[in-house]
Design a protein around this motif. Structure first.
Motif, short mmCIF file in Angstrom:
data_model
loop_
_atom_site.label_atom_id
_atom_site.label_comp_id
_atom_site.label_asym_id
_atom_site.label_seq_id
_atom_site.Cartn_x
_atom_site.Cartn_y
_atom_site.Cartn_z
N LEU A 87 -4.50 6.86 -3.46
CA LEU A 87 -4.28 5.42 -2.73
C LEU A 87 -3.80 4.54 -3.50
N LEU A 88 -2.33 3.92 -3.34
CA LEU A 88 -1.56 3.35 -4.52
C LEU A 88 -1.72 1.77 -3.87
N ALA A 89 -1.35 0.87 -5.15
CA ALA A 89 -1.40 -0.20 -4.91
C ALA A 89 -0.25 -0.35 -5.63
N ASP A 90 0.99 -1.19 -4.48
CA ASP A 90 2.28 -2.10 -5.97
C ASP A 90 2.48 -0.33 -6.71
N ASP A 140 3.22 15.81 13.04
CA ASP A 140 3.86 14.67 12.98
C ASP A 140 3.07 13.51 12.42
N PHE A 141 2.64 13.61 11.56
CA PHE A 141 2.03 11.88 11.00
C PHE A 141 2.21 12.20 9.25
N ASP A 142 3.25 11.32 9.20
CA ASP A 142 3.30 10.68 7.94
C ASP A 142 2.00 10.64 6.66
N PRO A 143 2.69 11.29 6.07
CA PRO A 143 1.69 11.33 4.67
C PRO A 143 1.20 10.21 4.22
N ASP A 144 1.89 9.56 3.50
CA ASP A 144 2.87 7.61 3.25
C ASP A 144 1.72 6.76 4.16
N PRO A 151 0.71 -1.08 -0.13
CA PRO A 151 0.09 -0.13 -0.09
C PRO A 151 0.81 1.43 -0.45
N GLY A 152 0.21 2.34 -1.27
CA GLY A 152 0.95 3.77 -0.56
C GLY A 152 -0.57 4.97 -0.86
N ARG A 153 0.48 6.02 -0.52
CA ARG A 153 -0.66 7.18 -0.39
C ARG A 153 0.75 7.98 -1.15
N THR A 154 0.08 9.18 -2.02
CA THR A 154 0.67 10.32 -2.60
C THR A 154 -0.62 11.31 -2.16
N LEU A 155 -0.01 12.45 -1.12
CA LEU A 155 -0.12 13.79 -0.74
C LEU A 155 -0.56 14.16 -2.22
#
Length: 260
Positions: free
Chosen positions: A145-148, A170-174, A110-114
């Motif tokens: 939202l990312l998947a691979d 304090d929060f990591d967006p990924d 899983p991954g994310r791009t802010l």
């Protein structure tokens, strides 16, 4: 278990053939292409439209229509200038679990791009829906939202600044927002109201997710509360209809019996 007319579970009744028996040309080609996809396997490259039209002795537009439906269903995907067999859809549970947990259970990363993280006074509509106070500061967290590393959705989260005052530092967006609440702030989810519908993405959303505007999307609205019943978050999650399906477990409602 045997299925009538060699139908697999979940397949259309009688393979989608109308009762009058007249099958549109594009659908006949689509059925033949579906068999070809099984032979090619995931990642297999399909012949060109020209080759397929010659193979099935139909016009190229007929082939295009069949491919468009397979694309919308998530059976195939574009790869460069060609078309390849797509992998299985991601099965995400309809439960109080994070996107991260659902994707990892299927062996994907899983991954994310802010896209943005900003704050503003809570408008009346959001206040009424999420149980917040009008005018109180709220965060808006928007992420792809990312998947691979594949873009599969877009998520917008609204939460009161008073609940997560240091979200911007304090929060990591990924990372998982649910994990942040649980591990850093000691906040646990209690229950949520959720609504699912099908929509088309706006031009902006389609651009962020990287899909054609005509691709059907699955939209989930969620309003969550903590274990004490206090409002926690309001989330709008948009998922690619060709890459996602959703699962849930249903039990018998209280006060009912199995006589009917």
């Amino acid at each position: 278990m045997d299925y009538p007319n060699d139908q697999a579970p979940g397949a259309p009744v009688r393979a989608g053939i109308p009762e009058h028996g007249r099958v549109p040309k594009y659908y006949a080609v689509k059925t033949q292409l579906a068999a070809l996809l099984d032979d090619l396997g995931e990642g297999g490259l399909l012949p060109t439209e020209r080759d397929l039209s010659e193979r099935y002795e139909v016009a190229r537009e007929t082939v295009r229509q069949a491919l468009r439906e397979l694309l919308l269903e998530g059976r195939v995907r574009r790869a460069g200038r060609g078309t390849v067999v797509a992998g299985p859809k991601l099965a995400q549970p309809l439960a109080l679990a994070s996107y991260t947990e659902g994707v990892r259970r299927q062996g994907l990363r899983p991954g994310r791009t802010l896209i943005c993280l900003d704050r503003f006074p809570c408008p009346q509509g959001l206040a009424d829906e999420a149980g917040l106070e009008r005018g109180e500061p709220v965060w808006h967290l928007e992420r792809v939202l990312l998947a691979d590393d594949e873009r599969v959705g877009l998520e917008s989260t609204y939460v009161a600044v008073a609940r997560v005052p240091r979200l911007d530092t304090d929060f990591d967006p990924d990372s998982s927002f649910y994990g942040y609440l649980r591990d850093r702030l000691g906040i646990s989810f209690g229950d949520a109201d959720e609504r699912l519908e099908t929509v088309l993405a706006t031009p902006r959303e389609a651009l962020l997710i990287g899909t054609p505007p005509a691709l059907p999307m699955l939209l989930i609205h969620r309003v969550s509360r903590d274990t004490e019943g206090r409002p926690l978050e309001r989330v709008r999650s948009l998922y690619r209809g060709d890459r996602f399906s959703f699962t849930t477990h249903l039990g018998q409602p209280l006060g009912t019996d199995d006589k009917n």
